[in-house]
Write a protein that holds these residues in place. Structure first.
Motif, mmCIF file in Angstrom:
data_model
loop_
_atom_site.group_PDB
_atom_site.id
_atom_site.type_symbol
_atom_site.label_atom_id
_atom_site.label_comp_id
_atom_site.label_asym_id
_atom_site.label_seq_id
_atom_site.Cartn_x
_atom_site.Cartn_y
_atom_site.Cartn_z
ATOM 1 N N VAL A 10 1.029 -0.844 0.154
ATOM 2 C CA VAL A 10 0.076 -0.083 0.387
ATOM 3 C C VAL A 10 0.934 1.444 -0.155
ATOM 4 O O VAL A 10 0.811 2.721 -1.251
ATOM 5 C CB VAL A 10 -0.921 0.093 1.318
ATOM 6 N N LYS A 11 2.128 0.789 0.838
ATOM 7 C CA LYS A 11 3.175 2.803 1.292
ATOM 8 C C LYS A 11 3.587 3.181 -0.176
ATOM 9 O O LYS A 11 3.839 3.537 -0.615
ATOM 10 C CB LYS A 11 3.519 2.399 2.130
ATOM 11 N N ASP A 12 4.092 1.251 -1.249
ATOM 12 C CA ASP A 12 4.682 1.921 -1.961
ATOM 13 C C ASP A 12 3.699 2.054 -3.233
ATOM 14 O O ASP A 12 4.050 3.275 -4.265
ATOM 15 C CB ASP A 12 5.438 0.416 -2.519
ATOM 16 N N TYR A 13 2.319 2.020 -3.590
ATOM 17 C CA TYR A 13 1.507 1.637 -4.147
ATOM 18 C C TYR A 13 1.112 3.816 -3.690
ATOM 19 O O TYR A 13 1.527 4.175 -4.807
ATOM 20 C CB TYR A 13 0.063 1.110 -4.137
ATOM 21 N N PHE A 14 1.161 4.040 -3.251
ATOM 22 C CA PHE A 14 0.789 5.320 -2.730
ATOM 23 C C PHE A 14 1.756 6.535 -3.657
ATOM 24 O O PHE A 14 2.262 7.091 -2.860
ATOM 25 C CB PHE A 14 0.432 5.495 -1.778
ATOM 26 N N ASN A 15 2.858 5.734 -3.199
ATOM 27 C CA ASN A 15 4.191 6.667 -3.555
ATOM 28 C C ASN A 15 4.802 6.873 -4.679
ATOM 29 O O ASN A 15 5.477 6.960 -5.229
ATOM 30 C CB ASN A 15 5.355 6.145 -3.047
ATOM 31 N N PHE A 19 -0.322 7.321 -6.160
ATOM 32 C CA PHE A 19 -0.081 8.364 -5.941
ATOM 33 C C PHE A 19 -0.409 9.052 -7.242
ATOM 34 O O PHE A 19 -1.052 10.482 -7.251
ATOM 35 C CB PHE A 19 1.270 9.175 -5.837
ATOM 36 N N ASP A 20 -0.060 9.530 -8.407
ATOM 37 C CA ASP A 20 -0.533 9.977 -9.479
ATOM 38 C C ASP A 20 -1.610 9.866 -9.323
ATOM 39 O O ASP A 20 -1.889 10.879 -9.733
ATOM 40 C CB ASP A 20 -0.134 9.090 -10.885
ATOM 41 N N LYS A 93 5.061 11.056 -0.695
ATOM 42 C CA LYS A 93 4.071 11.359 -1.201
ATOM 43 C C LYS A 93 3.018 12.165 -0.924
ATOM 44 O O LYS A 93 2.789 12.880 -1.781
ATOM 45 C CB LYS A 93 4.451 10.594 -2.885
ATOM 46 N N MET A 94 1.966 11.592 -0.757
ATOM 47 C CA MET A 94 0.534 11.895 -0.063
ATOM 48 C C MET A 94 0.095 12.942 0.214
ATOM 49 O O MET A 94 0.412 14.821 0.219
ATOM 50 C CB MET A 94 -0.027 10.797 0.468
ATOM 51 N N VAL A 95 1.683 12.748 1.684
ATOM 52 C CA VAL A 95 1.951 14.210 3.033
ATOM 53 C C VAL A 95 2.217 15.087 1.787
ATOM 54 O O VAL A 95 2.201 16.242 2.316
ATOM 55 C CB VAL A 95 2.597 13.491 3.440
ATOM 56 N N GLU A 96 3.038 15.189 1.225
ATOM 57 C CA GLU A 96 4.013 16.499 0.536
ATOM 58 C C GLU A 96 3.376 16.959 -0.021
ATOM 59 O O GLU A 96 2.654 18.080 0.245
ATOM 60 C CB GLU A 96 5.722 15.587 -0.286
ATOM 61 N N GLU A 97 2.091 16.678 -1.181
ATOM 62 C CA GLU A 97 0.627 17.156 -1.840
ATOM 63 C C GLU A 97 -0.027 17.648 -1.014
ATOM 64 O O GLU A 97 -0.753 18.970 -1.065
ATOM 65 C CB GLU A 97 0.677 16.386 -2.329
ATOM 66 N N ALA A 98 -0.058 17.316 -0.220
ATOM 67 C CA ALA A 98 -1.583 17.731 0.984
ATOM 68 C C ALA A 98 -0.467 19.158 1.718
ATOM 69 O O ALA A 98 -1.501 19.915 1.975
ATOM 70 C CB ALA A 98 -1.727 16.461 2.197
ATOM 71 N N LYS A 99 0.484 18.427 2.090
ATOM 72 C CA LYS A 99 1.256 20.008 2.806
ATOM 73 C C LYS A 99 1.287 21.225 1.966
ATOM 74 O O LYS A 99 0.988 22.246 1.672
ATOM 75 C CB LYS A 99 2.614 19.945 2.876
#
Ligand code: SAM
Length: 229
Positions: A10-15, A19-20, A93-99
């Motif tokens: 899951v982590k790798d997928y959402f990175n 993520f895209d 990546k999700m956190v970076e985008e959220a920030k």
């Protein structure tokens, strides 16, 4: 497959591909019809949570933990409405985008606070804990542990959404649209509402409000449970 393997996947997928895909779905740019349907469905879930919280008229200053915050679709409007939001996600990546979205929307980077963290390692105590559309990544036998942990972080209320098992057949047919192409390796888990309610009750919570969002490709059962003991 054990939960550690699931989590790594899951982590790798959402990175990566996830993520895209989800950054686009949870955005406002052009997407295909299926993605648009999921975007609209998810927005309905977010809107319902916001309407429940604002109806109570005590959002200002309330501490909220958004566990598995994604790109901040809920955290950002909640911070905008005055809540103190602690948002976290297993994907950097999700956190970076959220920030970035928070900074662009709110013009400040203090609230919400964002952290890259597996929700099961979160600590602290929050008035309200919210976890939207994350249980789909948890096998049934790991749901109790995960929900119980979220309950332990909550002083007063837990708001949780999941893909209900009742729609199993229709969802399973469509699941390829949730995780297409190479990301098919990511599994999607459905949960029985009765099981989720039982877990909440065993942690001293009782369901107060509920809602169901159902579009062609998005199914999400939303429960608000309050601490009763
Ligand atoms: N809650 C957000 C929303 O509704 O906009 C995002 C939902 S998205 C379908 C699922 C999110 O859960 C992803 O961002 C993923 O990285 C995150 N996630 C999955 N397992 C997690 C875990 N164990 N701890 C924290 N985040 C997790």
């Amino acid at each position: 497959m054990n939960v550690t393997d699931d989590k790594t996947i899951v982590k790798d997928y959402f990175n990566s591909t996830g993520f895209d895909r989800w950054r686009r779905i949870y955005g406002d740019g052009e997407v295909n019809k299926v993605q648009l349907d999921i975007r609209n469905g998810h927005q309905q879930t977010v809107d319902t949570v916001i309407s429940w919280l604002t109806a109570d008229n005590n959002l200002a200053g309330m501490s909220i933990c958004d566990a598995g915050c994604g790109v901040g679709s809920l955290s950002i409007p909640l911070a905008q409405a005055g809540a103190k939001v602690y948002a976290s996600d297993i994907s950097d990546k999700m956190v970076e985008e959220a920030k970035e979205r928070a900074l662009n929307t709110l013009g400040q980077g203090e609230n919400p606070t964002f952290a890259v963290q597996d929700l099961e390692t979160l600590s602290g105590s929050y008035h309200t804990v919210i976890c939207l559309d994350v249980l789909i990544h948890y096998p049934q036998d790991k749901a109790a542990e995960m929900i119980s942990h979220l309950c332990s972080l909550s002083q007063s209320r837990l708001i949780l959404s999941f893909a209900p098992k009742t729609f199993a057949l229709s969802i399973l047919k469509k699941i390829g649209s949730f995780f297409p192409g190479p990301s098919k390796a990511t599994r999607a888990y459905l949960h029985r509402e009765a099981d989720v309610v039982k877990i909440l009750e065993s942690n001293g919570f009782s369901v107060q409000r509920q809602s169901m969002t159902k579009t062609s490709f998005y199914f999400s059962r939303l429960l608000e449970a309050n601490r009763s003991s």
